[in-house]
Design an enzyme around this catalytic site. Structure first.
Site, PDB file in Angstrom:
ATOM      1  N   TYR A 133      57.500  14.710  18.929  1.00 51.46           N
ATOM      2  CA  TYR A 133      58.110  15.968  19.372  1.00 51.46           C
ATOM      3  C   TYR A 133      59.554  16.076  18.868  1.00 51.46           C
ATOM      4  O   TYR A 133      59.992  17.140  18.417  1.00 51.46           O
ATOM      5  CB  TYR A 133      58.064  16.000  20.895  1.00 51.46           C
ATOM      6  CG  TYR A 133      58.444  17.303  21.539  1.00 51.46           C
ATOM      7  CD1 TYR A 133      57.642  18.437  21.422  1.00 51.46           C
ATOM      8  CD2 TYR A 133      59.597  17.405  22.317  1.00 51.46           C
ATOM      9  CE1 TYR A 133      57.982  19.623  22.050  1.00 51.46           C
ATOM     10  CE2 TYR A 133      59.938  18.579  22.953  1.00 51.46           C
ATOM     11  CZ  TYR A 133      59.130  19.689  22.813  1.00 51.46           C
ATOM     12  OH  TYR A 133      59.462  20.858  23.443  1.00 51.46           O
ATOM     13  N   LYS A 154      60.803  19.076  16.468  1.00 49.00           N
ATOM     14  CA  LYS A 154      61.827  20.013  16.935  1.00 49.00           C
ATOM     15  C   LYS A 154      63.084  19.978  16.077  1.00 49.00           C
ATOM     16  O   LYS A 154      63.706  21.012  15.819  1.00 49.00           O
ATOM     17  CB  LYS A 154      62.158  19.733  18.410  1.00 49.00           C
ATOM     18  CG  LYS A 154      61.034  20.135  19.361  1.00 49.00           C
ATOM     19  CD  LYS A 154      60.595  21.578  19.134  1.00 49.00           C
ATOM     20  CE  LYS A 154      59.752  22.158  20.238  1.00 49.00           C
ATOM     21  NZ  LYS A 154      59.307  23.530  19.939  1.00 49.00           N
ATOM     22  N   TYR A 191      62.035  20.706   1.996  1.00 46.04           N
ATOM     23  CA  TYR A 191      62.826  19.474   1.953  1.00 46.04           C
ATOM     24  C   TYR A 191      63.758  19.377   3.165  1.00 46.04           C
ATOM     25  O   TYR A 191      63.864  18.327   3.800  1.00 46.04           O
ATOM     26  CB  TYR A 191      63.625  19.467   0.650  1.00 46.04           C
ATOM     27  CG  TYR A 191      64.365  18.190   0.340  1.00 46.04           C
ATOM     28  CD1 TYR A 191      63.681  17.021   0.035  1.00 46.04           C
ATOM     29  CD2 TYR A 191      65.759  18.171   0.299  1.00 46.04           C
ATOM     30  CE1 TYR A 191      64.371  15.850  -0.285  1.00 46.04           C
ATOM     31  CE2 TYR A 191      66.463  17.017  -0.019  1.00 46.04           C
ATOM     32  CZ  TYR A 191      65.763  15.862  -0.309  1.00 46.04           C
ATOM     33  OH  TYR A 191      66.445  14.713  -0.625  1.00 46.04           O
TER      34      TYR A 191
END
Length: 612
Positions: free
Chosen positions: A153, A157, A450
């Site tokens: 996570y 995020k 990237y």
């Protein structure tokens, strides 16, 4: 004046409940057409029914967010276009890193990161053609600061912050804005990890008004910026970089020299706040004219240690391999190029060192670790360096170019760290350095894939820092600037020649040595004999009363307060818990009864005026 979204079409993913539902209701109440996307058809339809019952306009869409074309097409079919996209869909698969499965890692990356890419990619041509678009990407404190048990996570995020910063650069000329928010709000997802008391104070209604404010054509346009929001508290975060220090770039630039000046790298007394990859001064001239670097005693060495380096057939990886071998380490040279890996091993052996090749993808972490165990009986250090570039404008970028870059950089780093982790835990010793990029920190045109992958590595590494500390596993992430085969495609030749990979290696050496006993979960920018630490700075923010309805207009009225970094209230949270303190501190912020009544009368007046 009340902000109207009449004529705007808003697509909201994961909108069957929680934040997504509240976004949907707010935008619809302000006149927008709303596409309520959720995999749960019943939940999505309930939100649509609620909107329609109140006189609003909405449709449900149950496509997977990874099929962004279908999500956006539903908006075009129903309402003729799309002008705002809120990438809100998400899942949790929390687990300690040692026990996390590949499926749990991949699922979280797929929904959060690939889903945001797919929906944004489908909306982008519409935004460009109409020269207007607003994108909200949903990050999290876990991505910003790292969090125990959330390596997947955190990676996902933080990846979305890198994605946002690059989108902002590409969208600017077309009036397309991208903003990242880290909301703390009650939802089905957070209900699994928060207490009922905390959830009661974290209403999604305290997040939605901010989102509406920055999505309105006449609202603030903080494109590329990151905000933390929850419980009526709103603040902005930005990067802060230490001045750092410089070493002479000659044979005396070693991990032993780095050790002596390390406190200068982490000294933030004369910090700056860079905003782009170009916000850095060249130190090459200064580095070349300095006296030889003093060395620590005893020297930093790696005798009897085994070091795995991915992408070590050339460039930075090769420089690392040669340095570790010189300092006594057994070196595992991983590369997809058989020729490159064998050439570096030969170079090491001809100088009296020990090395073996591991010719495979960085995603095959288990095979690389098996090579180390078979040849040397153990592993102590991982330098995750492998990477590829597939630079292209977001408009022209293919799904394959996105997937490949994320797989090699982010998934490859995860797989290698996963493979060494049980060994490091068992022996209560391990050192990891992962590779980010200034593009991952600040964003860059033509590099959304990237920057997303590299930022994801940041989030992953910060969580590894938390999880590993009790086992003496230290994990740090670097953003190196060096002339390599990869940067050769985008740098001028004289720059490639000047910024030698050899000028990065000593910092990596120190961070992965026994001499480093404290530094973990940190980010460092390195180039040309210079190294500095980069961290988050948070503005003092503003707390709105929690017993009053928060509106987009309220948010705009305090914009200059919660985005002010120079009023003496800025802080530097380093954990999710520290980040929550100000938000939780706003729980008891209550407006007086008089103020509340005044607002209620004002709202009734507005409603009557609107009806008349």
């Amino acid at each position: 004046m009340s902000l109207s979204f009449k004529g705007q079409t808003v697509v909201i993913t994961g909108a069957g409940g929680g934040l997504g539902k509240v976004y949907s209701l707010l935008f619809a109440s302000r006149g927008a057409n709303v596409v309520v996307n959720d995999f749960n058809a019943e939940a999505a339809q309930k939100v649509v029914d609620e909107i329609k019952k109140a006189g609003g306009s909405a449709i449900a869409n149950t496509s997977s967010v990874t099929d962004g074309a279908a999500v956006i097409q539903s908006a075009v079919n129903a309402f003729g276009g799309v002008s705002i996209l809120i990438n809100n869909a998400g899942i949790l698969r929390d687990r300690g890193f040692k026990n996390m499965t590949d499926a749990e890692f991949d699922q979280v990356i797929s929904v959060h990161v690939k889903g945001a890419f797919s929906c944004t990619k489908a909306a982008w041509p519409h935004f460009r053609n109409q020269k207007f678009g607003r994108i909200i990407n949903t990050a999290s404190a876990a991505g910003i600061y790292g969090n125990f048990g959330q390596a997947n996570y955190s990676a996902a995020k933080m990846s979305l912050i890198g994605f946002t910063k690059s989108l902002a650069r590409e969208g600017a000329k077309y009036n397309i804005s991208a903003v990242a928010i880290a909301p703390v709000a009650a939802s089905a997802m957070t209900a699994t990890i928060m207490s009922p008391e905390m959830l009661a104070n974290l209403k999604p209604e305290f997040v939605a008004p901010f989102v509406a404010a920055v999505c309105h054509p006449d609202g603030p346009n903080p494109s590329g910026r990151v905000f933390e929001i929850g419980a009526g508290f709103v603040t902005e975060i930005r990067w802060e970089r230490s001045k750092g220090t410089v070493w002479k770039t000659d044979d005396t630039f070693t991990p032993s020299a780095v050790k002596l000046k390390w406190s200068e790298v982490t000294d933030f007394s004369d910090a700056s706040h860079p905003e782009s990859v170009s916000d850095v001064d060249s130190t090459l001239e200064l580095a070349s004219t300095m006296p030889p670097n003093p060395q620590s005693a005893p020297p930093v060495r790696f005798d009897s240690k085994t070091v795995i380096i991915t992408g070590a057939g050339a460039g930075l990886g090769r420089a690392y391999a040669l340095m570790y071998a010189r300092l006594g380490a057994n070196v595992v040279v991983n590369d997809v190029s058989e020729k490159g890996a064998h050439a570096v091993c030969s170079e090491i052996k001809s100088a009296g060192g020990k090395a073996v090749p591991a010719v495979c993808s960085a995603e095959d972490g288990e095979a690389i670790v098996k090579t180390a165990l078979d040849a040397f009986g153990g592993v102590h250090v991982l330098v995750a360096n492998a990477g590829v570039l597939r630079d292209r404008s977001f408009t022209a970028m293919s799904e394959q170019e996105w997937d490949l870059v994320v797989a090699v950089h982010l998934r490859g780093t995860y797989k290698c760290a996963k493979a060494v982790w049980p060994i490091f835990q068992k022996q209560k010793y391990g050192r990891i350095v992962t590779t980010c990029s200034q593009v991952g920190i600040y964003g860059n045109f033509g590099q959304t894939n990237y920057s997303s992958a590299k930022a994801g590595i940041m989030g992953l590494t910060k969580t590894l820092g938390f999880e590993g500390r009790k086992y003496n596993i230290l994990a740090n992430v670097i953003a190196p600037s060096a002339g390599t085969a990869m940067t050769m495609t985008i740098w001028p030749q004289e720059m490639v020649d000047a910024y030698k990979p050899d000028y990065i290696a000593p910092i990596v050496g120190y961070l992965t040595s026994e001499a480093n006993t404290e530094t973990t979960g940190q980010l460092f920018e390195i180039s040309g004999g210079w190294a500095a630490q980069t961290r988050w700075q948070r503005a003092g923010g503003y707390g709105f009363p929690t017993n009053k309805v928060l509106t987009p207009e309220d948010v705009i009225s305090k914009w200059d307060v919660f985005t002010n970094f120079d009023d003496g209230r800025a802080i530097h949270p380093t954990t999710s818990a520290e980040g929550m303190q100000q938000i939780m501190g706003n729980f008891e912020n209550k407006a007086s009864v008089v103020e509340t009544v005044k607002d209620a009368v004002r709202d009734v007046g507005k409603a009557l005026k609107a009806k008349l």
